[in-house]
Write an enzyme that holds these catalytic residues in place. Structure first.
Site, short mmCIF file in Angstrom:
data_model
loop_
_atom_site.label_atom_id
_atom_site.label_comp_id
_atom_site.label_asym_id
_atom_site.label_seq_id
_atom_site.Cartn_x
_atom_site.Cartn_y
_atom_site.Cartn_z
N HIS A 144 47.28 -67.87 -34.93
CA HIS A 144 48.71 -68.24 -36.13
C HIS A 144 48.51 -66.42 -36.89
O HIS A 144 47.48 -66.06 -37.16
CB HIS A 144 48.70 -69.63 -36.99
CG HIS A 144 48.72 -70.08 -36.08
ND1 HIS A 144 48.32 -71.76 -36.28
CD2 HIS A 144 50.20 -71.16 -35.41
CE1 HIS A 144 48.48 -72.69 -35.05
NE2 HIS A 144 49.90 -72.31 -34.16
N CYS A 188 44.95 -75.45 -42.20
CA CYS A 188 45.64 -75.82 -41.29
C CYS A 188 45.74 -77.48 -41.63
O CYS A 188 46.11 -78.43 -41.60
CB CYS A 188 45.20 -75.87 -40.27
SG CYS A 188 44.53 -74.38 -39.38
#
Ligand code: CIR
Length: 257
Positions: free
Chosen positions: A165, A252
């Site tokens: 990401h 995350c």
């Protein structure tokens, strides 16, 4: 930005079945739970109230709760994960967010968006177009943000394979300063003076979070820790080994607001 709340969800015995490309072997669930508990405590120590969701059957990646939603001051957006195996994580997070944040906006098919691809920089958002976040999802997010008076830019990251990401390789520290991998500085078009470059062999540590005056960083990356300390940041190292094995970074594990 001051954070009062964070949503977290611990891993469970299914955690080892989650998605990964790290090649670092299967995670040890008992160890991951201890690391998760230490992460939660670090957030509490920063003055954050935690909303702890239970792990959910069929959601081995559910602990990476940040990917499921984007929370900004003026709007909360429910993501639509690019990996089908992660779509089941969203409804329980959306239900909790409805309670905590009120009205939600939603990314709809065929759009996909992993919120780990979104980096907020004050009133602007960088949105990574990656293997997980498609053009349609990025465009939907951009339109929603714009309706709430935020600007954004979409960055095509598909050619780079190093970071799952956008935020796996770059973090915003506030006051126009970033830390991250040099290749992402170039893609984002950030001036060198505002960007602390993380050494290639420590690139995992580029994913960190600033919470109420402290920077939570992955333990075991001394150059990163020294670089931040030398600039006056108060760092809190956390062992992330069992999350790294599943391609997960420190950010995350929580949704902060
Ligand atoms: C996945 O592949 O989706 C998870 N195993 C890891 C997600 C990590 N999330 C993030 O970097 N924002």
């Amino acid at each position: 930005m001051h954070f009062h709340d964070a949503i977290v969800r611990p891993p469970d015995e299914e955690y080892t079945l989650g998605l990964t490309s790290s090649g670092e072997g299967r995670p040890d669930v008992a160890k991951a739970l201890l690391q998760h508990a230490a992460y939660c405590q670090a957030l509490r120590d920063c003055g954050v109230t935690l909303h702890e969701m239970p792990a959910e059957k069929g959601c081995p990646d559910g602990t990476f709760v940040e990917d499921t939603a984007l929370i900004a001051a003026r709007v909360t957006i429910v993501a639509r994960p690019g990996a089908e195996s992660r779509r089941g994580e969203v409804s329980s997070v959306a239900a909790l967010l409805t309670r905590l944040r009120g009205n939600l906006k939603v990314i709809e098919a065929p759009g996909t968006l992993d919120a780990g691809d979104v980096c907020q920089v004050d009133e602007h958002f960088f949105i990574g177009h990656t293997a997980r976040t498609n053009e349609d999802g990025a465009a939907q997010l951009r339109a929603i943000l714009s309706r709430h008076a935020y600007t954004s830019s979409i960055l095509d990251l598909r050619a780079q394979k190093k970071f799952l990401h956008l935020k796996s390789g770059i973090s915003y520290l506030g006051e126009r300063r970033f830390v991250g991998a040099p290749e992402l500085r170039r893609v984002c078009g950030i001036e060198k003076g505002e960007f602390l470059e993380v050494a290639d062999h420590e690139s995992y540590a580029a994913n960190c979070i600033v919470v109420n005056g402290r920077v939570l960083i992955a333990a075991g990356y001394p150059a990163m820790a020294d670089m931040l300390s030398a600039r006056g940041y108060r760092t809190e190292p956390l062992d992330m080994s069992e999350f790294r094995k599943m391609d997960g970074g420190l950010s995350c594990l929580s949704l902060r607001f």
